[in-house]
Design an enzyme around this catalytic site. Structure first.
Site, PDB file in Angstrom:
ATOM      1  N   GLY A 135     -21.477  17.036  55.137  1.00 44.15           N
ATOM      2  CA  GLY A 135     -21.064  17.984  54.096  1.00 44.15           C
ATOM      3  C   GLY A 135     -19.563  18.201  54.057  1.00 44.15           C
ATOM      4  N   GLY A 140      -1.804  30.169  46.580  1.00 40.58           N
ATOM      5  CA  GLY A 140      -2.672  29.276  45.810  1.00 40.58           C
ATOM      6  C   GLY A 140      -4.083  29.824  45.876  1.00 40.58           C
ATOM      7  CB  ALA A 174      -3.584  29.071  52.509  1.00 33.64           C
ATOM      8  CB  CYS A 193     -17.049  20.964  50.299  1.00 33.60           C
ATOM      9  SG  CYS A 193     -17.898  21.912  49.053  1.00 33.60           S
ATOM     10  CD  GLU A 198       3.517  30.870  45.935  1.00 31.07           C
ATOM     11  OE1 GLU A 198       2.434  30.699  46.514  1.00 31.07           O
ATOM     12  OE2 GLU A 198       4.272  29.935  45.629  1.00 31.07           O
ATOM     13  CG  HIS A 221     -26.097  40.849  22.341  1.00 32.58           C
ATOM     14  ND1 HIS A 221     -24.751  41.129  22.477  1.00 32.58           N
ATOM     15  CD2 HIS A 221     -26.736  42.038  22.225  1.00 32.58           C
ATOM     16  CE1 HIS A 221     -24.583  42.438  22.443  1.00 32.58           C
ATOM     17  NE2 HIS A 221     -25.768  43.011  22.295  1.00 32.58           N
ATOM     18  N   GLY A 260      -1.549  24.383  51.043  1.00 31.26           N
ATOM     19  CA  GLY A 260      -2.058  23.186  50.373  1.00 31.26           C
ATOM     20  C   GLY A 260      -2.755  22.276  51.363  1.00 31.26           C
ATOM     21  NE  ARG A 261      -8.221  20.706  52.449  1.00 33.23           N
ATOM     22  CZ  ARG A 261      -8.480  20.977  53.732  1.00 33.23           C
ATOM     23  NH1 ARG A 261      -8.109  22.122  54.253  1.00 33.23           N
ATOM     24  NH2 ARG A 261      -9.117  20.107  54.495  1.00 33.23           N
ATOM     25  CB  ILE A 284      -7.204  27.996  49.902  1.00 33.41           C
ATOM     26  CG1 ILE A 284      -8.009  26.812  49.332  1.00 33.41           C
ATOM     27  CG2 ILE A 284      -7.632  28.295  51.343  1.00 33.41           C
ATOM     28  CD1 ILE A 284      -7.872  25.505  50.092  1.00 33.41           C
TER      29      ILE A 284
HETATM   30  P1  FAD Z   1     -14.039  16.155  53.026  1.00 33.33           P
HETATM   31  O1  FAD Z   1     -14.871  17.233  52.511  1.00 33.33           O
HETATM   32  O2  FAD Z   1     -12.720  16.418  53.571  1.00 33.33           O
HETATM   33  O3  FAD Z   1     -14.919  15.259  53.951  1.00 33.33           O
HETATM   34  C1  FAD Z   1     -14.418  14.166  54.648  1.00 33.33           C
HETATM   35  C2  FAD Z   1     -15.321  13.910  55.820  1.00 33.33           C
HETATM   36  O4  FAD Z   1     -14.945  12.690  56.425  1.00 33.33           O
HETATM   37  C3  FAD Z   1     -15.229  14.976  56.906  1.00 33.33           C
HETATM   38  O5  FAD Z   1     -16.518  15.473  57.202  1.00 33.33           O
HETATM   39  C4  FAD Z   1     -14.628  14.250  58.105  1.00 33.33           C
HETATM   40  O6  FAD Z   1     -15.118  14.713  59.345  1.00 33.33           O
HETATM   41  C5  FAD Z   1     -15.054  12.816  57.834  1.00 33.33           C
HETATM   42  N1  FAD Z   1     -14.168  11.819  58.418  1.00 33.33           N
HETATM   43  C6  FAD Z   1     -12.876  11.604  58.120  1.00 33.33           C
HETATM   44  N2  FAD Z   1     -12.387  10.584  58.820  1.00 33.33           N
HETATM   45  C7  FAD Z   1     -13.407  10.127  59.591  1.00 33.33           C
HETATM   46  C8  FAD Z   1     -13.520   9.080  60.538  1.00 33.33           C
HETATM   47  N3  FAD Z   1     -12.486   8.291  60.831  1.00 33.33           N
HETATM   48  N4  FAD Z   1     -14.710   8.902  61.140  1.00 33.33           N
HETATM   49  C9  FAD Z   1     -15.777   9.684  60.855  1.00 33.33           C
HETATM   50  N5  FAD Z   1     -15.717  10.685  59.965  1.00 33.33           N
HETATM   51  C10 FAD Z   1     -14.541  10.906  59.335  1.00 33.33           C
HETATM   52  N6  FAD Z   1     -13.449  22.665  46.260  1.00 33.33           N
HETATM   53  C11 FAD Z   1     -14.177  23.049  45.184  1.00 33.33           C
HETATM   54  O7  FAD Z   1     -14.502  22.211  44.340  1.00 33.33           O
HETATM   55  N7  FAD Z   1     -14.581  24.356  45.027  1.00 33.33           N
HETATM   56  C12 FAD Z   1     -14.262  25.305  45.937  1.00 33.33           C
HETATM   57  O8  FAD Z   1     -14.637  26.469  45.770  1.00 33.33           O
HETATM   58  C13 FAD Z   1     -13.498  24.931  47.070  1.00 33.33           C
HETATM   59  N8  FAD Z   1     -13.178  25.844  48.014  1.00 33.33           N
HETATM   60  C14 FAD Z   1     -12.493  25.443  49.123  1.00 33.33           C
HETATM   61  C15 FAD Z   1     -12.170  26.401  50.074  1.00 33.33           C
HETATM   62  C16 FAD Z   1     -11.475  26.033  51.204  1.00 33.33           C
HETATM   63  C17 FAD Z   1     -11.161  27.085  52.240  1.00 33.33           C
HETATM   64  C18 FAD Z   1     -11.081  24.677  51.385  1.00 33.33           C
HETATM   65  C19 FAD Z   1     -10.331  24.258  52.609  1.00 33.33           C
HETATM   66  C20 FAD Z   1     -11.383  23.709  50.441  1.00 33.33           C
HETATM   67  C21 FAD Z   1     -12.083  24.089  49.297  1.00 33.33           C
HETATM   68  N9  FAD Z   1     -12.402  23.163  48.304  1.00 33.33           N
HETATM   69  C22 FAD Z   1     -13.108  23.560  47.198  1.00 33.33           C
HETATM   70  C23 FAD Z   1     -11.983  21.747  48.401  1.00 33.33           C
HETATM   71  C24 FAD Z   1     -13.142  20.871  48.857  1.00 33.33           C
HETATM   72  O9  FAD Z   1     -13.590  21.328  50.108  1.00 33.33           O
HETATM   73  C25 FAD Z   1     -12.717  19.414  48.938  1.00 33.33           C
HETATM   74  O10 FAD Z   1     -12.180  19.018  47.698  1.00 33.33           O
HETATM   75  C26 FAD Z   1     -13.870  18.518  49.278  1.00 33.33           C
HETATM   76  O11 FAD Z   1     -14.463  18.862  50.510  1.00 33.33           O
HETATM   77  C27 FAD Z   1     -13.424  17.049  49.327  1.00 33.33           C
HETATM   78  O12 FAD Z   1     -14.497  16.235  49.656  1.00 33.33           O
HETATM   79  P2  FAD Z   1     -14.263  14.805  50.346  1.00 33.33           P
HETATM   80  O13 FAD Z   1     -15.613  14.187  50.417  1.00 33.33           O
HETATM   81  O14 FAD Z   1     -13.196  14.073  49.641  1.00 33.33           O
HETATM   82  O15 FAD Z   1     -13.697  15.101  51.791  1.00 33.33           O
END
Ligand code: FAD
Length: 463
Positions: free
Chosen positions: A40, A184, A268, A43, A205, A442, A270-271, A186
């Site tokens: 998961g 931002g 917080a 997210c 900010e 409505h 950015g990422r 988050i």
């Molecule tokens: P990730 O979710 O980052 O998953 C990548 C996975 O790859 C991880 O589980 C990691 O362990 C695994 N991995 C990486 N490298 C390796 C490796 N070499 N070997 C094995 N495993 C590996 N987005 C929204 O749309 N709505 C929201 O409300 C929202 N709220 C958020 C709140 C917070 C606090 C944060 C931090 C983010 C939020 N986001 C939200 C952003 C969202 O979480 C990400 O956009 C989303 O998780 C991206 O998905 P992904 O599959 O690209 O990567």
């Protein structure tokens, strides 16, 4: 060493990766998913889901506290109190249920899950360090879905009281004081939640206003609510480090230096894409700045190497990652697909919430369109009144010539649930007349979308 050959290897089990793997499995392809932490990704475990649980609980507590003071509609709640540990346990329970759910879905699609850290050896081979020793996977198609990590400030590395959103979602108690560096979505979502839970929050900010990626009209109600919550917001301000005793955050604002007392400092800002530590350097991938460059099919510069989700760029959102994952699952099965979305909705789960789908008026003008806009305030919406949530509006932006809807924006309590209607209207190529000609039930907040479209046509009925 265990060696596996498969059709599809997915590196990373976040929303992008696990959806790609499920879809590949549904298309009867052999698929292997490598994940080193919980299924998961960010997210489900430390992002979207736990943050929304915290926000909801904080909102409920805040409401209860207000009811204790005001008897607007006759409800009296005597001295509400909060068991924060129980809140965190409840939040963790939701995450655990979803973890199990994702594992079940992968199993149902016959995806093999390998737990451990994966390193790409070349464009077809991945070595995974599992608890029982290394495994080598060779695949015809590789999907890179490694996600993102929190960006750091060199002057405030994560340690002790300086925390990222991950730690902020699992504190053992509500801190008395909290500084949030970065206004931002988050930072503000979590900052507002902690303010509601009782922390004295200060937001720092660097830009001249909060949520600088959204237009000012949309963010004003959020700024008002920050004030009502007693959150101090310092704009044009920079966090420069900790005080010598480590008890306070040093902030530079307008040439002045200030110390902000904070038991916890949430950074917080950015990422950034997770491109280190998994063998990217061994691949011949074209980059786009810090991200892996992809085309409209999520194909990288290497044949049969695909990339999806946060590692490929903005907007770093779960629903973008999932949509890309689903498409790539189809592509590796030989289907013809391309990622041509009219809009990717973005939502701030602040108080009040903000939804942005498509172009804001200024963006539409900058793109060369002559526009007409219609804005309908929730003050004139019956449902909003019954919810006691009249701050906010829905705004529709359309082309002046043919009335094609270019963007829909809203701010107000509960507007996140309108995002689906907004997205559908844009994807279906709706014109103002289409929305105006659709019966909206409505009394609902959605009527504000209807009325904003009528207003865009110069024919609003309820304003
Ligand atoms: P990730 O979710 O980052 O998953 C990548 C996975 O790859 C991880 O589980 C990691 O362990 C695994 N991995 C990486 N490298 C390796 C490796 N070499 N070997 C094995 N495993 C590996 N987005 C929204 O749309 N709505 C929201 O409300 C929202 N709220 C958020 C709140 C917070 C606090 C944060 C931090 C983010 C939020 N986001 C939200 C952003 C969202 O979480 C990400 O956009 C989303 O998780 C991206 O998905 P992904 O599959 O690209 O990567």
């Amino acid at each position: 060493m265990v060696e596996i050959t498969t059709k599809v290897l997915v590196l990373g089990g976040g929303p992008g990766g696990y959806v790609a793997a499920i879809r590949a499995g549904q298309r009867h392809l052999d698929a292997v998913l490598v994940e080193e932490r919980q299924l998961g990704g960010i997210c489900l475990n430390v992002g979207c889901i736990p943050s929304k649980a915290l926000i909801h609980a904080a909102e409920a507590y805040d409401h209860a506290r207000h009811q204790a003071k005001s008897t607007l509609f006759g409800l009296r709640i005597e001295r509400p109190s909060l068991d924060f540990g129980k809140l965190i346990t409840w939040k963790d329970g939701i995450v655990a249920r979803l973890n199990t759910g994702v594992a079940g879905l992968l199993k149902k699609s016959h995806v093999k899950i390998i737990r451990g850290h994966g390193t790409m050896l070349d464009g077809k081979t991945c070595r995974v360090e599992t608890d029982t020793g290394p495994e080598t996977i060779r695949a015809e198609h590789v999907v890179l879905a490694t996600g993102s990590v929190a960006a750091t400030l060199p002057s405030l590395p994560f340690s002790g009281r300086v925390i990222s959103s991950t730690e902020a979602l699992s504190l053992s108690e509500v801190p008395a004081t909290m500084a949030v560096v970065g206004a931002g979505y988050i930072g503000l979502e979590l900052g507002m939640a902690y303010a509601k839970l009782g922390a004295k929050v200060t937001v720092i900010e660097a830009a001249d206003r909060i949520l600088p990626l959204y237009d000012a009209e949309l963010t004003r109600p959020v700024a008002r609510h920050l004030q009502m919550l007693g959150v101090e917001t310092l704009v044009n301000a920079r966090a420069t480090g900790l005080s010598d005793d480590g008890d306070a955050l040093l902030v530079e604002t307008g040439g002045n230096r200030r110390e902000v007392t904070a038991q916890k400092i949430l950074v917080a800002i950015g990422r950034k894409p997770r491109t280190d530590g998994w063998g990217l350097e061994r691949l011949d991938l074209t980059m786009s700045g810090p991200f892996i460059a992809i085309d409209e099919r999520c194909a990288t510069s290497m044949r049969n190497v695909w990339a999806i989700g946060d590692v490929t760029g903005e907007p770093m959102l779960a629903h973008r990652a999932m949509a890309q994952g689903e498409m790539v699952g189809d592509l590796v099965a030989g289907q013809r697909r391309a990622f041509h979305k009219v809009a990717i909705p973005s939502i701030c789960f602040t108080d009040p919430e903000i939804v942005a789908v498509g172009l804001a008026p200024d963006e539409a003008k900058a793109a060369g369109y002559q526009v007409r806009t219609g804005l309908f305030p929730f003050q004139a919406n019956g449902r909003a009144m019954t919810l006691g949530a009249e701050d906010g509006f829905v705004r529709v932006t359309a082309r002046a010539d043919n009335h094609l809807v270019l963007g829909i924006h809203a701010v107000g309590e509960g507007v996140s649930e309108l995002a689906a209607a907004f997205g559908l209207a844009l994807e279906m190529g709706a014109r103002l007349e289409d929305v105006a000609g659709t019966i909206h039930a409505h009394p609902t907040l959605g009527e504000a979308f209807h009325e904003a479209s009528l207003k865009g046509l110069g024919e609003a009925l309820h304003i």
